[in-house]
Write a protein that holds these residues in place. Structure first.
Motif, PDB file in Angstrom:
ATOM      1  N   THR A 146      -8.232  37.628  -4.555  1.00 21.87           N
ATOM      2  CA  THR A 146      -7.499  38.275  -3.470  1.00 21.87           C
ATOM      3  C   THR A 146      -7.405  37.351  -2.263  1.00 21.87           C
ATOM      4  O   THR A 146      -6.330  37.136  -1.694  1.00 21.87           O
ATOM      5  CB  THR A 146      -8.191  39.590  -3.068  1.00 21.87           C
ATOM      6  N   ALA A 147      -8.539  36.762  -1.884  1.00 22.56           N
ATOM      7  CA  ALA A 147      -8.578  35.875  -0.721  1.00 22.56           C
ATOM      8  C   ALA A 147      -7.753  34.616  -0.951  1.00 22.56           C
ATOM      9  O   ALA A 147      -7.036  34.146  -0.048  1.00 22.56           O
ATOM     10  CB  ALA A 147     -10.030  35.513  -0.416  1.00 22.56           C
ATOM     11  N   TYR A 148      -7.873  34.061  -2.133  1.00 25.68           N
ATOM     12  CA  TYR A 148      -7.159  32.831  -2.497  1.00 25.68           C
ATOM     13  C   TYR A 148      -5.652  33.046  -2.409  1.00 25.68           C
ATOM     14  O   TYR A 148      -4.917  32.243  -1.837  1.00 25.68           O
ATOM     15  CB  TYR A 148      -7.600  32.460  -3.906  1.00 25.68           C
ATOM     16  N   MET A 149      -5.182  34.170  -2.989  1.00 25.95           N
ATOM     17  CA  MET A 149      -3.745  34.450  -2.955  1.00 25.95           C
ATOM     18  C   MET A 149      -3.251  34.737  -1.543  1.00 25.95           C
ATOM     19  O   MET A 149      -2.131  34.384  -1.181  1.00 25.95           O
ATOM     20  CB  MET A 149      -3.422  35.620  -3.882  1.00 25.95           C
ATOM     21  N   MET A 150      -4.094  35.365  -0.724  1.00 30.44           N
ATOM     22  CA  MET A 150      -3.712  35.611   0.662  1.00 30.44           C
ATOM     23  C   MET A 150      -3.497  34.306   1.424  1.00 30.44           C
ATOM     24  O   MET A 150      -2.716  34.260   2.374  1.00 30.44           O
ATOM     25  CB  MET A 150      -4.800  36.420   1.370  1.00 30.44           C
ATOM     26  N   THR A 307     -15.107  34.514   2.940  1.00 33.02           N
ATOM     27  CA  THR A 307     -15.635  33.174   2.704  1.00 33.02           C
ATOM     28  C   THR A 307     -14.612  32.322   1.960  1.00 33.02           C
ATOM     29  O   THR A 307     -14.353  31.163   2.323  1.00 33.02           O
ATOM     30  CB  THR A 307     -16.942  33.245   1.893  1.00 33.02           C
ATOM     31  N   VAL A 308     -14.016  32.874   0.917  1.00 33.86           N
ATOM     32  CA  VAL A 308     -13.010  32.133   0.155  1.00 33.86           C
ATOM     33  C   VAL A 308     -11.777  31.884   1.012  1.00 33.86           C
ATOM     34  O   VAL A 308     -11.156  30.814   0.934  1.00 33.86           O
ATOM     35  CB  VAL A 308     -12.657  32.875  -1.149  1.00 33.86           C
ATOM     36  N   ARG A 309     -11.418  32.826   1.853  1.00 30.64           N
ATOM     37  CA  ARG A 309     -10.299  32.599   2.775  1.00 30.64           C
ATOM     38  C   ARG A 309     -10.590  31.385   3.656  1.00 30.64           C
ATOM     39  O   ARG A 309      -9.739  30.504   3.836  1.00 30.64           O
ATOM     40  CB  ARG A 309     -10.083  33.825   3.671  1.00 30.64           C
ATOM     41  N   ALA A 310     -11.788  31.321   4.214  1.00 31.98           N
ATOM     42  CA  ALA A 310     -12.124  30.224   5.120  1.00 31.98           C
ATOM     43  C   ALA A 310     -12.141  28.892   4.388  1.00 31.98           C
ATOM     44  O   ALA A 310     -11.596  27.886   4.882  1.00 31.98           O
ATOM     45  CB  ALA A 310     -13.482  30.499   5.769  1.00 31.98           C
ATOM     46  N   ILE A 311     -12.748  28.856   3.205  1.00 29.59           N
ATOM     47  CA  ILE A 311     -12.791  27.606   2.437  1.00 29.59           C
ATOM     48  C   ILE A 311     -11.386  27.170   2.050  1.00 29.59           C
ATOM     49  O   ILE A 311     -11.056  25.977   2.080  1.00 29.59           O
ATOM     50  CB  ILE A 311     -13.674  27.783   1.187  1.00 29.59           C
ATOM     51  N   SER A 312     -10.528  28.137   1.706  1.00 32.48           N
ATOM     52  CA  SER A 312      -9.167  27.813   1.271  1.00 32.48           C
ATOM     53  C   SER A 312      -8.326  27.210   2.392  1.00 32.48           C
ATOM     54  O   SER A 312      -7.299  26.573   2.122  1.00 32.48           O
ATOM     55  CB  SER A 312      -8.475  29.065   0.717  1.00 32.48           C
ATOM     56  N   CYS A 313      -8.737  27.408   3.633  1.00 33.19           N
ATOM     57  CA  CYS A 313      -8.006  26.829   4.764  1.00 33.19           C
ATOM     58  C   CYS A 313      -8.338  25.355   4.974  1.00 33.19           C
ATOM     59  O   CYS A 313      -7.520  24.602   5.538  1.00 33.19           O
ATOM     60  CB  CYS A 313      -8.332  27.596   6.047  1.00 33.19           C
ATOM     61  N   LEU A 314      -9.522  24.930   4.553  1.00 29.60           N
ATOM     62  CA  LEU A 314     -10.000  23.594   4.911  1.00 29.60           C
ATOM     63  C   LEU A 314      -9.111  22.463   4.393  1.00 29.60           C
ATOM     64  O   LEU A 314      -8.808  21.525   5.151  1.00 29.60           O
ATOM     65  CB  LEU A 314     -11.445  23.419   4.425  1.00 29.60           C
ATOM     66  N   PRO A 315      -8.677  22.475   3.119  1.00 28.74           N
ATOM     67  CA  PRO A 315      -7.863  21.336   2.647  1.00 28.74           C
ATOM     68  C   PRO A 315      -6.575  21.135   3.433  1.00 28.74           C
ATOM     69  O   PRO A 315      -6.164  19.990   3.669  1.00 28.74           O
ATOM     70  CB  PRO A 315      -7.577  21.686   1.183  1.00 28.74           C
ATOM     71  N   ALA A 316      -5.937  22.237   3.847  1.00 30.18           N
ATOM     72  CA  ALA A 316      -4.689  22.093   4.610  1.00 30.18           C
ATOM     73  C   ALA A 316      -4.958  21.551   6.005  1.00 30.18           C
ATOM     74  O   ALA A 316      -4.126  20.831   6.572  1.00 30.18           O
ATOM     75  CB  ALA A 316      -3.962  23.430   4.689  1.00 30.18           C
ATOM     76  N   LEU A 317      -6.113  21.876   6.574  1.00 30.05           N
ATOM     77  CA  LEU A 317      -6.429  21.367   7.908  1.00 30.05           C
ATOM     78  C   LEU A 317      -6.501  19.848   7.927  1.00 30.05           C
ATOM     79  O   LEU A 317      -6.097  19.210   8.909  1.00 30.05           O
ATOM     80  CB  LEU A 317      -7.762  21.955   8.399  1.00 30.05           C
ATOM     81  N   ILE A 318      -7.007  19.246   6.853  1.00 29.09           N
ATOM     82  CA  ILE A 318      -7.146  17.785   6.845  1.00 29.09           C
ATOM     83  C   ILE A 318      -6.057  17.103   6.014  1.00 29.09           C
ATOM     84  O   ILE A 318      -6.093  15.883   5.817  1.00 29.09           O
ATOM     85  CB  ILE A 318      -8.534  17.359   6.329  1.00 29.09           C
ATOM     86  N   GLY A 319      -5.088  17.884   5.516  1.00 30.90           N
ATOM     87  CA  GLY A 319      -4.015  17.293   4.709  1.00 30.90           C
ATOM     88  C   GLY A 319      -4.486  16.783   3.360  1.00 30.90           C
ATOM     89  O   GLY A 319      -3.866  15.881   2.772  1.00 30.90           O
ATOM     90  N   ALA A 320      -5.570  17.362   2.841  1.00 32.48           N
ATOM     91  CA  ALA A 320      -6.114  16.886   1.560  1.00 32.48           C
ATOM     92  C   ALA A 320      -5.116  17.053   0.422  1.00 32.48           C
ATOM     93  O   ALA A 320      -5.149  16.290  -0.558  1.00 32.48           O
ATOM     94  CB  ALA A 320      -7.408  17.629   1.232  1.00 32.48           C
ATOM     95  N   TRP A 321      -4.241  18.042   0.545  1.00 32.37           N
ATOM     96  CA  TRP A 321      -3.277  18.303  -0.528  1.00 32.37           C
ATOM     97  C   TRP A 321      -2.275  17.162  -0.717  1.00 32.37           C
ATOM     98  O   TRP A 321      -1.612  17.090  -1.754  1.00 32.37           O
ATOM     99  CB  TRP A 321      -2.505  19.593  -0.230  1.00 32.37           C
ATOM    100  N   LYS A 322      -2.167  16.260   0.219  1.00 32.50           N
ATOM    101  CA  LYS A 322      -1.189  15.166   0.104  1.00 32.50           C
ATOM    102  C   LYS A 322      -1.596  14.131  -0.939  1.00 32.50           C
ATOM    103  O   LYS A 322      -0.758  13.326  -1.364  1.00 32.50           O
ATOM    104  CB  LYS A 322      -1.029  14.469   1.463  1.00 32.50           C
TER     105      LYS A 322
END
Length: 711
Positions: A146-150, A307-322
């Protein structure tokens, strides 16, 4: 007769879904080994299944239908024919339908097998057609999903094979060597290439021992750490402003929200020194590619979803997905185009559908209105692919409910489990070597087919055949309920999906597995250009689903609503502390000062294999409890001492193991052990609370205070 080798797939609730080869001679399986050609599982099987043929031919195995002849729970049965068993089931169910209505029937199942055909949803169409009460299945990853999809949508995330390209790897609540061991070689290769491996876990697990840095954390406080990392990233400017501007939503709101989550706050909550929190965040931000792998355990406390919501935000904050090998890995299952609605047939559910959560089975059987919504009492229970007596909380209530003389219980099983002992009718189920199935994976991107290797032993039948026979016995004439396994497989997937291009059922049968038609792991950064499967197409720091109150559940969880109806959800991630801790329940902690965690056993798969000698030799035949030596010494407990672990909910007995790998103040009791014998000797889950986590009605396994004493 010449020896043959049959290619199949491991059936168990594990992310690895190994390709297996079974050597067969004269109709008998001689050996089961890993398939060396599989690019991910590479020919190795874990301790759970590397002697799977012994499980198939175990002298404990149930091979014939049986009827109870002794008291409920005694395990006393007599053999009957399939015709007699089906006739009795149909007769009893039809009487209940006529007198109490369909809601008085409750199916209960989970992932005793993970096959798409024989697994989680195999009985759903029949029970939906009857109008039975739906058993909501939220044991595993429901809050996390649920958190991941949100936050980032139903994306498969980082290809597990891409981890070889990572240079900073965080395994968060994930003991890979015990629960995802075939991913380890990719991590190990990354380490050889210069990557740093960090493990965040209350215990120094097998995996943590091989890490470059183990960060012990108090159970249930992971959200505080993740939010503090976001705080530091933003405050120190260690963020990718361009990626945030183009591919995220709600950054300013998130920045304001995390102002309160200082490293000092997180240190007080988690027990992690401020300096370590700062170092972790700095290294995560400045080492590229950086990737996080989250385990199931991260959701198993009061604030697991956030908790999963917060962790899921971290990669986008640092652009890790690039970067190839950068981002987040949760469940690659989202890549598989399974036709869940076609498997489950929710269209057959009546308008007045009643839902009971599987975690509250005990009180539901006893008619507790908090667990059993308005309607008739449960008069018939059918259990398959599950062993709730060993794996669910409120075990005393489950036992009391199963002993009800007015409850008709049917169990389909391989062995005389703790739950099977209470059955009125006991049915023999096939194992994976005896049945066909098609398998997704929640740990890699290969679709697998399991060719049956041998003829079923005794009179065992597959779950698909069981529900065909039940439909016939109940007088159902809809052809849907009598499709062959191949017809069901053809209907189980969206074969027009681009990820299945070039994949056919015949090709799957021949090879046993095929990779989904997706970019190669060496070239694929799935969200380099954003394109998140969220309503906005962006990583949503501020969830539009939460703002709109539109919680769309993973359909494979039948009955799962995603969140309690009518309860608002904060669209921004925030910290919810454990229900039971020194901080949140100080008076309770005076009596029960230790935090209990019940991780997966290295040698068992939930309660599977806990009755078999080879796996018991690995795990220990008796329930083990690991204690820090300081906690043990304070209680006069030595290595090997018989102990009792208890709280207000109950007590279980175990043998003490002293280990510096366990953080002081924490008790580790691997789950999966059976009660044993005919008496009621509770398992670890007698102590776990019945409370749900914040999202997805996930159980709060790791949110329990206990005390330990000599037995």
């Amino acid at each position: 007769m010449a020896r043959t080798v049959v290619v199949g797939a491991c059936p168990h609730d594990c992310p690895d879904t190994c390709s297996i080869l079974t050597t067969v001679e004269d109709g008998k399986a001689l050996a089961v080994r890993g398939n060396p050609d599989h690019p991910f599982t590479k020919g190795r099987l874990c301790v759970k299944v590397n002697n799977y043929q012994d499980r198939v031919y175990s002298d404990q195995r149930l091979l014939y239908p049986m009827r109870r002849v002794g008291p409920k729970g005694s395990g006393q049965f007599e053999r009957i024919s399939w015709d007699a068993a089906l006739q009795e089931i149909a007769s009893r169910w039809q009487d209940i339908l006529a007198t109490d209505g369909p809601q008085a029937i409750l199916p209960y199942s989970y992932l005793g097998t993970q096959g798409i055909l024989n697994g989680l949803n195999v009985g759903d169409p029949l029970f939906n057609k009857l109008g039975a009460t739906v058993c909501e299945r939220t044991f595993c990853d429901s809050g996390s999903c649920t958190a991941y999809m949100m936050t980032i949508g139903h994306t498969p995330g980082v290809d597990p094979e891409s981890f070889v390209h990572a240079r900073y790897i965080i395994l968060w609540a994930c003991n890979s060597l015990s629960t995802n061991s075939h991913h380890w070689p990719f991590i190990e290769q990354a380490k050889k290439n210069g990557a740093k491996l960090v493990v965040i876990d209350p215990m120094r697990t097998r995996t943590a021992r091989l890490a470059d840095w183990h960060i012990p954390i108090r159970p249930g406080t992971d959200g505080a750490l993740a939010l503090a990392m976001a705080h530091i990233l933003i405050k120190e400017g260690w963020i990718d402003r361009d990626y945030i501007a183009q591919h995220t939503l709600g950054f300013e709101d998130l920045a304001q929200r995390v102002e309160a989550y200082t490293p000092e706050f997180a240190s007080a909550e988690t027990g992690i020194p401020v300096e370590d929190i700062l170092q972790l965040t700095r290294e995560y931000a400045q080492t590229r590619p950086a990737v996080i792998r989250i385990g199931v355990a991260v959701e198993r406390h009061a604030g697991g979803g956030q908790t999963v919501r917060a962790i899921s935000c971290l990669p986008a904050l640092i652009g890790a997905w690039k970067h190839v090998g950068g981002g987040l890995l949760q469940l690659p299952i989202w890549a598989f185009p399974v036709n869940w609605a076609g498997l489950m047939r929710p269209d057959l559910q009546p308008p007045d559908m009643r839902v009971v959560n599987s975690w509250r089975l005990g009180p539901a059987l006893l008619g507790d209105p908090e667990a059993l919504p308005e309607g008739p009492p449960i008069r018939a229970l059918m259990v398959y692919n599950a062993n709730p007596m060993a794996m669910v909380s409120e075990q005393d209530k489950i036992a009391e409910g199963l002993r009800r003389e007015d409850l008709f219980t049917v169990v389909s099983e391989h062995f005389m489990t703790d739950t099977a002992r209470y059955a009125d009718i006991l049915l023999p189920a096939t194992m994976q070597l005896e049945q066909a199935d098609i398998m997704f994976s929640w740990g890699h991107l290969y679709l697998s087919y399991n060719n049956p290797a041998i003829t079923p032993l005794g009179e065992a039948i597959s779950n698909t055949e069981l529900f065909r026979r039940l439909a016939k016995a109940l007088g159902i004439d809809d052809p849907f309920f009598f499709r062959s396994d191949d017809e069901m497989i053809q209907a189980s997937m969206d074969w027009s999906s681009p990820v299945l291009a070039g994949i056919t059922l015949d090709a799957l049968k021949a090879k046993g597995y095929l990779r989904l038609n997706m970019p190669h792991a060496d070239d694929w950064a799935p969200h380099r250009e954003g394109n998140f499967p969220t309503p906005s197409g962006k990583c949503e720091f501020k969830s539009t689903l939460a703002e709109g109150g539109n919680f769309v559940a993973p359909l494979f969880r039948q009955g799962y609503a995603g969140h309690q109806a009518g309860e608002p959800v904060d669209p921004l991630p925030h910290y919810i502390p454990p229900n039971e801790s020194q901080h949140t329940a100080p008076e309770l902690a005076k009596r029960y000062p230790l935090s209990l965690v019940s991780p997966k056993s290295h040698a068992f798969l939930n309660s599977n294999f806990a009755n078999l000698p080879a796996q018991q030799a690995q795990a220990g035949a008796e329930q083990l409890v690991l204690l820090n030596p300081d906690d043990a010494s304070a209680r006069g407990i030595g290595a090997g001492s018989p102990i009792r672990v208890f709280n207000d909910r109950g007590t279980f007995v175990a043998k003490a193991t002293l280990s510096l790998d366990v953080t002081p103040g924490v008790v580790v009791a691997p789950s999966g052990y059976w009660h044993g014998g005919s008496g009621f000797t509770p398992t670890v889950h007698v102590l776990t609370p019945p409370a749900f986590a914040d999202l997805g009605r996930a159980p709060t396994f790791s949110d329990a205070l206990v005390q330990v004493a000599l037995a």
